[in-house]
Design a protein around this motif. Structure first.
Motif, short mmCIF file in Angstrom:
data_model
loop_
_atom_site.label_atom_id
_atom_site.label_comp_id
_atom_site.label_asym_id
_atom_site.label_seq_id
_atom_site.Cartn_x
_atom_site.Cartn_y
_atom_site.Cartn_z
N GLY A 209 -7.38 92.01 29.74
CA GLY A 209 -8.79 92.37 29.56
C GLY A 209 -9.10 93.46 30.55
O GLY A 209 -8.87 93.30 31.75
N SER A 210 -9.60 94.58 30.05
CA SER A 210 -9.79 95.73 30.94
C SER A 210 -10.95 96.58 30.46
O SER A 210 -11.13 96.77 29.25
N VAL A 211 -11.73 97.09 31.39
CA VAL A 211 -12.82 98.01 31.04
C VAL A 211 -12.43 99.44 31.39
O VAL A 211 -12.54 100.34 30.57
N ASN B 38 -7.55 99.62 34.70
CA ASN B 38 -6.65 99.10 35.74
C ASN B 38 -5.79 97.94 35.23
O ASN B 38 -4.57 97.93 35.41
N THR C 166 -12.84 91.66 35.81
CA THR C 166 -14.13 91.00 35.57
C THR C 166 -15.17 92.08 35.42
O THR C 166 -15.15 93.08 36.15
N THR C 167 -16.05 91.91 34.47
CA THR C 167 -17.12 92.90 34.28
C THR C 167 -18.47 92.21 34.32
O THR C 167 -18.54 90.97 34.43
N GLY C 168 -19.54 93.00 34.25
CA GLY C 168 -20.89 92.41 34.26
C GLY C 168 -21.10 91.53 35.47
O GLY C 168 -20.82 91.93 36.61
N GLY D 64 -19.42 88.42 36.39
CA GLY D 64 -18.40 87.38 36.19
C GLY D 64 -17.92 87.28 34.76
O GLY D 64 -17.39 86.24 34.35
N LEU E 25 -8.34 90.57 38.32
CA LEU E 25 -8.75 91.75 39.08
C LEU E 25 -10.25 91.65 39.30
O LEU E 25 -10.99 91.37 38.35
N TYR F 297 -18.84 91.47 44.82
CA TYR F 297 -19.69 90.84 43.80
C TYR F 297 -20.02 89.39 44.14
O TYR F 297 -20.72 88.72 43.39
N THR G 115 -19.47 85.91 41.74
CA THR G 115 -18.80 86.18 40.46
C THR G 115 -17.43 86.83 40.68
O THR G 115 -16.82 87.30 39.73
N TYR G 116 -16.96 86.83 41.93
CA TYR G 116 -15.65 87.43 42.23
C TYR G 116 -14.56 86.82 41.33
O TYR G 116 -14.40 85.60 41.28
N CYS G 117 -13.87 87.68 40.63
CA CYS G 117 -12.78 87.28 39.72
C CYS G 117 -13.22 86.21 38.73
O CYS G 117 -12.42 85.34 38.35
N ALA H 277 -10.44 94.62 44.59
CA ALA H 277 -10.54 96.09 44.60
C ALA H 277 -11.10 96.61 45.92
O ALA H 277 -10.90 97.77 46.26
C1 LIG Z 1 -20.10 97.18 35.98
C2 LIG Z 1 -19.07 96.41 36.77
C3 LIG Z 1 -19.24 95.06 36.95
C4 LIG Z 1 -18.28 94.32 37.69
N1 LIG Z 1 -18.49 92.97 37.88
C5 LIG Z 1 -17.60 92.27 38.65
C6 LIG Z 1 -17.82 90.89 38.90
O1 LIG Z 1 -18.78 90.27 38.47
N2 LIG Z 1 -16.88 90.23 39.66
C7 LIG Z 1 -15.78 90.86 40.16
O2 LIG Z 1 -14.98 90.22 40.84
N3 LIG Z 1 -15.56 92.18 39.93
C8 LIG Z 1 -16.44 92.90 39.20
N4 LIG Z 1 -16.22 94.24 38.96
C9 LIG Z 1 -15.02 94.87 39.55
C10 LIG Z 1 -13.87 95.07 38.55
O3 LIG Z 1 -13.43 93.84 38.02
C11 LIG Z 1 -12.70 95.74 39.29
O4 LIG Z 1 -13.12 97.02 39.71
C12 LIG Z 1 -11.45 95.86 38.43
O5 LIG Z 1 -10.40 96.37 39.22
C13 LIG Z 1 -11.65 96.78 37.22
O6 LIG Z 1 -10.49 96.70 36.41
P1 LIG Z 1 -10.42 97.41 34.96
O7 LIG Z 1 -10.22 98.88 35.24
O8 LIG Z 1 -9.19 96.84 34.31
O9 LIG Z 1 -11.65 97.13 34.22
C14 LIG Z 1 -17.15 94.97 38.25
C15 LIG Z 1 -17.00 96.36 38.06
C16 LIG Z 1 -17.95 97.09 37.35
C17 LIG Z 1 -17.78 98.58 37.22
#
Ligand SMILES: Cc1cc2nc3c(=O)[nH]c(=O)nc-3n(C[C@H](O)[C@H](O)[C@H](O)COP(=O)(O)O)c2cc1C
Length: 145
Positions: free
Chosen positions: A9-11, A14, A56-58, A60, A90, A95, A98-100, A126
């Motif tokens: 799962g990736s936004v 990474n 993790t996005t948003g 958690g 990741l 955060y 909601t970390y990871c 990160a």
């Molecule tokens: C909009 C946004 C929301 C995020 N929310 C969280 C979160 O709730 N908890 C967390 O641990 N990391 C959060 N992150 C950090 C990402 O999980 C981290 O930067 C990760 O390495 C991104 O990996 P990806 O490129 O595969 O998406 C967030 C990052 C962004 C940009």
């Protein structure tokens, strides 16, 4: 030799890059490995061993490319019956609570589905690590050989 299905799962790419690197390392070590971007329940059921790599996005939340699949697993609940799984989360410790969160949700779900954890959830922060590969690839070597 193991047969490992990798679900990511990736936004921002990474976790996706990490999934590709993991596959390459596993194949070089003599395993079979396949990366799934939009997995189906059938992919999940046919897996021999499972590796999830998810950011993790948003707040958690699970990234959109994996979210529907996880919801489907939660509703259809296909049991793993002792199949081995590992999860890399990741995240970013800034955060807070909601970390990871996505990695933690996926790990709990795999336990609920009666998978056998090959290792505890592996978290990559990160805030501390610019190159997740440097931590995750040696860890994968320990888990899968
Ligand atoms: C909009 C946004 C929301 C995020 N929310 C969280 C979160 O709730 N908890 C967390 O641990 N990391 C959060 N992150 C950090 C990402 O999980 C981290 O930067 C990760 O390495 C991104 O990996 P990806 O490129 O595969 O998406 C967030 C990052 C962004 C940009």
């Amino acid at each position: 030799m193991a047969d490992i299905s990798i679900f990511y799962g990736s936004v921002y790419g990474n976790a996706q890059q990490l999934a590709d690197d993991a596959k390459q390392q596993l194949v070089e070590a003599g395993h079979k490995a396949e990366v799934f971007e939009q997995p189906s329940i059938a992919d999940f059921q046919q897996a021999e061993q499972l590796l999830f790599i998810s950011s993790t996005t948003g707040q958690g939340d699970i990234p959109p490319n994996l979210e529907g699949f996880i919801l489907e697993l939660e509703s259809r609940f296909p049991l793993l019956n002792g199949k081995g799984f590992a999860v890399v989360g990741l995240g970013d410790s800034s955060y807070g609570d909601t970390y990871c969160g996505a990695g933690r949700k996926i790990f709990s779900l795999m336990e609920e589905l009666r998978g056998e954890a090959l290792a505890p959830l592996f978290k990559v922060d990160a805030c501390e690590t610019l190159e997740p590969q440097e931590e995750v690839l040696p860890w994968l070597k320990q888990v899968f050989g």
